[in-house]
Scaffold this motif. Sequence first.
Motif, PDB file in Angstrom:
ATOM      1  N   LYS A 195      35.542  38.779  42.846  1.00  0.00           N
ATOM      2  CA  LYS A 195      35.846  37.347  42.921  1.00  0.00           C
ATOM      3  C   LYS A 195      36.409  37.069  44.307  1.00  0.00           C
ATOM      4  N   LEU A 208      29.773  32.557  44.262  1.00  0.00           N
ATOM      5  CA  LEU A 208      30.306  32.145  42.961  1.00  0.00           C
ATOM      6  C   LEU A 208      29.297  32.466  41.855  1.00  0.00           C
ATOM      7  N   ASN A 253      32.494  37.334  39.421  1.00  0.00           N
ATOM      8  CA  ASN A 253      33.824  36.733  39.341  1.00  0.00           C
ATOM      9  C   ASN A 253      34.797  37.380  38.358  1.00  0.00           C
ATOM     10  N   SER A 255      35.347  31.705  45.855  1.00  0.00           N
ATOM     11  CA  SER A 255      35.069  31.538  44.426  1.00  0.00           C
ATOM     12  C   SER A 255      36.343  31.195  43.685  1.00  0.00           C
TER      13      SER A 255
END
Lengths: 255, 293
Positions: B240, B222, B227, B244
């Motif tokens: 991502k 994350l 992301n 996440s």
Amino acid sequence: MRMDKKIRMKARKVEFFYGTTQILHGIDLDIFENNVTAIIGPSGCGKSTFIRLLNRMHELVPSARLKGEITLDGKSITSADVDPVEIRRKVGMVFQKPNPFPKSIFENVAYGLEVNGVKDRHFIEDRVVSSLKKAALWQEVEKRLHDSALSLSGGQQQRLCIARCLAIEPEVILFDEPCASLDPISTHKVEELILELKKDYTIVIVTHNMQQAARVSDHTGFFYMGKLVEFGRTEDMFTRPREKRTEDYITGRFG
Amino acid sequence: MQRRHKEKLIELIFLFNGVLVVLVLAGIFLLLLKNALPAFKEVSVVHFLTKPIWNPDAYDQATYGLLPMLVSTLMVTLGSLVVAIPLGVGTAAYLSDVASPRVREIAKPVVEILAGIPSVVVGFLGIVLLGPVISKLTGSYNGLNALNGSILLAVMALPTIISLSEDALASVPRAYEEASLALGANRWETVLRVKIPAAASGILAACMLGMGRAIGETMTVLMATGNAAEFPRSFLGPVKTMTSTIAIELGEVAYYTTHFHMLFAVGLMLFIITFIINLCADMIFHRHTRGLA
Ligand SMILES: Nc1ncnc2c1ncn2[C@@H]1O[C@H](COP(=O)(O)OP(=O)(O)OP(=O)(O)O)[C@@H](O)[C@H]1O
Ligand SMILES: [Mg+2]
């Protein structure tokens, strides 16, 4: 009396310790070329310990400590600047329990060549075949070279281990009770093989079997409690031993 | 008599534990399933599994394609394995067969400490340390990308891979080692050519467990992977992952909407994937230990 042959290996004033426990005391012993030298003695007297010194396998135990000198063709093999790998190429070893690698029969024999830098596949193939033939195993495995070595019987596995050792063409071969886990027929085959091999190699064999020592060896050393009690021609030793303890051991009065 | 009772009691406790674990697992699975199913009233499973876009907030028509994040997860995971397996197995081989006892004594606790570093800390290092380095070396924007995540996850999977591989190597019969050394092989040749193949299934299991850890890891990826909710294009682009996505979006989503249920569907997929991986690892591992006995 027969002409004495050339001495290949010599142990001089060898003292050996595991940690602080002394296992071998002042061993002086000569190993003659193209002879079979048998090492006999009761369990725990240091036979395995002694022959493992001859190709420096003792170094696998961290607490091992060696004094004295061992030579091969007059050159020390035990001094710190000698590479043990070099020695083990010249002094091969066959163990008490057959210990083929969990690889194919072919790969087992080829292994020693490959780790020693041989790249030529043809050369390797030829050597595998000739080694298996020398080890009297070829006929039995000819058609299954790529089967797992673990699928062989115990006696076949031991001959495979011998072939594996022969493949790198050592000069001296050490056998530590090679027949201890074999049946009488396999034992007989291995003994015949040893007699055949001594034409080309110098052989040392540890055995608990007096008949075997008498059958295959030219010289015999009797170890007792870490000392070499008696060493001499096998015929002499088995017919008129000099030491009382040797006689007692050979005739089965103790041990 | 006394002793028998005691043994019986201990047996019961273990049985209870075992049953409890199975119940909890089944409970989690059912909970995920229950919350995921409503999503498929509005969106088809085919849509979920094949659409290459995940865009729940689209103005006209929201799309819920699993693929971008599945691919992201696989990229980061496989990337981490590419780094971690050679490094981990190599380290295990070194520690078990080549290193001196002193080095081993120091290295073992270090590996264990590595396993105890919180994932936030690893992620943090990814942002402030690894990110800039990657950025400088590759010219990518801020170095927060799949590569960064892969390397961090590799670091996190290493302790598992190292210690389990080492155990597998230690269980190889000593006779193989002696045979190899007696043929004039050195220690490296012995461990690489004889011991690792003999311990292969144990090492494979170690790698699968490391992979299970990498796939499920959330905080680190994350923080380190950028992301971006687009279809991943390269290791130098932001990705991502499934974890996440869940972590980021579940905090903001309105309850009981399709989006909400979709996140559970993603969680369910993750659960299934990790479950299968762990199951495989376990099966391989048991075959390994049985094979040696
Ligand atoms: N790794 C070791 N560490 C400490 N002591 C050892 C080790 N290996 C062997 N010994 C000891 O060294 C002594 C000699 O052992 P060795 O194996 O050489 O006997 P052996 O004559 O070969 O016996 P056997 O006929 O039973 O094989 C024994 O007392 C044994 O306990
Ligand atoms: Mg012995």
